[in-house]
Write an enzyme that holds these catalytic residues in place. Structure first.
Site, PDB file in Angstrom:
ATOM      1  CG  ASP A  12       5.379 -13.530  24.443  1.00 25.59           C
ATOM      2  OD1 ASP A  12       6.286 -13.268  25.245  1.00 25.59           O
ATOM      3  OD2 ASP A  12       4.758 -14.616  24.436  1.00 25.59           O
TER       4      ASP A  12
ATOM      5  CG  ASP B 195       9.222 -12.610  28.415  1.00 22.18           C
ATOM      6  OD1 ASP B 195       8.461 -12.327  29.357  1.00 22.18           O
ATOM      7  OD2 ASP B 195       9.307 -13.754  27.944  1.00 22.18           O
ATOM      8  CD  GLU B 196       3.582 -12.090  28.572  1.00 21.46           C
ATOM      9  OE1 GLU B 196       2.686 -12.089  27.697  1.00 21.46           O
ATOM     10  OE2 GLU B 196       3.697 -13.001  29.417  1.00 21.46           O
TER      11      GLU B 196
END
Length: 385
Positions: A31, A125-126
Site C-alpha cells: 500500500d 496505489d495498492e
C-alpha cells in the site's frame, strides 16, 4: 451443544478451486503511503513537509488524498474541503493530476511483476501479491517485500508500506500496522492472536454503523468477536456473518486473482454549485461523456449497459439505465456516438428533476471480456474531481 453450521470457504469462482486446500501461501499486500499527495510533494519541492490535500478547495470540494502532515490535523480523504480547511488553516490544496498518478502506478506495477506474475491490483496505489513461488527464487516473502519497497523508492522516490502473511486478510491488516514506510509480518500460527487484539473497526468492511452495532453486543475487539458463535452472528449480521466468523480466527482462503475482471468503466463529477436547469445539465453531461468515453477507449472494452447517476442536494441518489441487445446493431455500445445518444436519452427521460443536483456520473457496464483482451489493471471507478 450441536455442532455449528459449516462455514463455506471463500472460493467464489472456478479459478479459485484450489482455495479449499491451499496449504501455506506467502502473501504480500503493498500500500503506497498517501499516494496522490506524495506524488505532488515529490514533483513540487515547495510542498514537501507541508500539509497538502489533493482535491477541490471550493465550497463543494472534497479531499481526495491528504499528506501525512495534513493527517496530523485530522484531515482525511472524502472530507469536505471546508471542514479540512477549518481543521488545518495552512492546508495547501492542489488539483489532481491523474496522468502523473497513473504513470507512477505503472512503474510500481512493473516492480511487482519483476517478482511475481500473481498480482491483484485493488487500485492505483495498492495490490496483493502471491509470492509462494517467486520469479527470482528468493523464497522469503519478508525479504521480497523489503526488496519491493526498496525498488519502488529507487524508481519513483515514493514510499510504500507492506504487510506479509499467509492470507490476504492478514496481509492487508498488516500493511496498515506500521505506516508510513513500514513493514509488518504475521507468521503462520500468529494470525488468531494478532486479530484478537485489534479494534473491530480495523476489520475490512466494518464501518461506523457496524462498529456501533457490534459495541452494543459487547464486541470491541477481534477477541470479543471470536467468542460469538456462527448462529449469533448470522442472526444479527446476516450475510456478513461468515466473513466475520472467519476473520476473527485469522482465516481467509481467497486466492490472489491476477486477472480480476473489470465490472464497469465510468466517472462522476461533483459540482461547486447545485445544477437544476435542463440546459446546464445537458452541457455537463456532454463534458462527462467525453471524459468517460476516453476511459472506455483506454480500457479497450465495450459494454451493453449505460447508467446515468445523479445525487440530489439532499444526498439521495437516482440512477437510470439502458441496455442494448442484438436488435441494436452489434448488440454492444462500442462507439462514442452510441454511448452519447443513450446517455442523452437517459437524462431526457429523467427531466425535469425533482430538485437540484450536486453530482452527475456515467457508467458503462456488462462489459465484453474476450479471451484475447488484456485484463483491466485498475477496477476502481475514477472520480472526476
Amino acid at each position: 451443544m450441536s455442532a455449528a453450521p459449516p462455514i463455506p470457504d471463500d472460493d467464489d469462482g472456478p479459478d479459485g478451486e484450489h482455495a479449499s486446500s491451499p496449504g501455506l501461501r506467502k502473501i504480500i499486500h503493498v500500500d503506497m503511503d498517501a499516494f496522490f499527495a506524495s506524488v505532488e510533494q515529490r514533483d513540487n519541492p515547495e510542498l514537501r513537509g507541508k500539509p497538502v490535500a489533493v482535491g477541490g478547495a471550493g465550497g463543494r470540494g472534497v479531499v481526495a488524498a491528504a499528506s501525512y502532515e495534513a493527517r496530523k490535523f485530522g484531515v482525511k480523504s472524502a472530507m469536505p474541503s471546508v471542514t479540512a480547511r477549518r481543521r488545518c488553516p495552512d492546508l495547501i490544496f492542489v488539483r489532481h493530476r491523474f496522468d502523473a498518478y497513473k504513470e507512477a502506478s505503472r512503474q510500481i506495477r512493473a516492480v511487482f511483476e519483476h517478482h511475481t506474475p500473481h498480482v491483484e491490483p485493488l487500485s492505483l496505489d495498492e495490490a496483493y501479491l502471491d509470492v509462494t513461488e517467486d520469479r527470482l527464487g528468493i523464497g522469503s516473502a519478508t525479504r521480497i517485500a523489503e526488496l519491493i519497497r526498496q525498488e519502488i523508492k529507487a524508481k519513483t522516490q515514493l514510499t510504500a508500506s507492506a504487510g506479509v502473511s499467509y492470507n490476504k486478510f492478514l496481509a492487508k491488516i498488516a500493511s496498515d500496522q506500521n505506516k508510513p514506510d513500514g513493514i509488518c509480518v504475521i507468521r503462520p500460527g500468529e494470525g488468531a492472536d494478532f486479530v484478537a487484539g485489534l479494534p473491530i473497526r480495523r476489520f475490512h468492511g466494518v464501518g461506523p454503523k457496524a462498529e456501533e452495532k457490534m459495541k452494543r453486543f459487547g464486541i470491541e475487539t477481534g477477541g470479543d468477536l471470536a467468542l460469538k458463535d456462527i448462529e449469533f452472528l448470522r442472526a444479527n449480521f446476516g450475510s456478513f456473518a461468515d466473513y466475520l466468523y472467519r476473520a476473527a480466527r485469522g482465516i481467509d482462503l481467497r486466492p490472489v486473482r491476477a486477472h480480476r475482471v473489470r465490472k464497469s468503466v465510468g466517472g462522476e463529477r461533483t459540482f461547486s454549485e447545485d445544477k437544476s436547469s435542463g440546459a446546464e445539465l445537458r452541457d455537463t453531461l456532454e463534458d462527462i461523456i467525453g471524459i468517460v468515453w476516453e476511459r472506455i477507449e483506454n480500457s479497450k472494452t465495450r459494454g451493453r449497459t449505460v447508467t446515468l447517476k445523479v445525487k440530489f442536494t439532499d444526498f439521495q441518489n437516482m440512477t437510470r439505465s439502458k441496455s442494448v441487445g442484438p436488435k441494436d446493431g452489434s448488440g454492444w455500445v462500442e462507439d462514442k456516438e452510441t454511448f452519447a445518444r443513450i446517455s442523452r436519452e437517459l437524462l431526457l427521460d429523467a427531466l425535469p428533476l425533482a430538485m437540484p443536483i450536486r453530482l452527475m456520473g456515467l457508467t458503462l457496464s456488462n462489459l465484453d471480456h474476450g479471451e484475447d483482451e488484456e485484463p483491466a489493471k485498475d477496477s476502481a471507478q475514477l472520480s472526476l474531481l
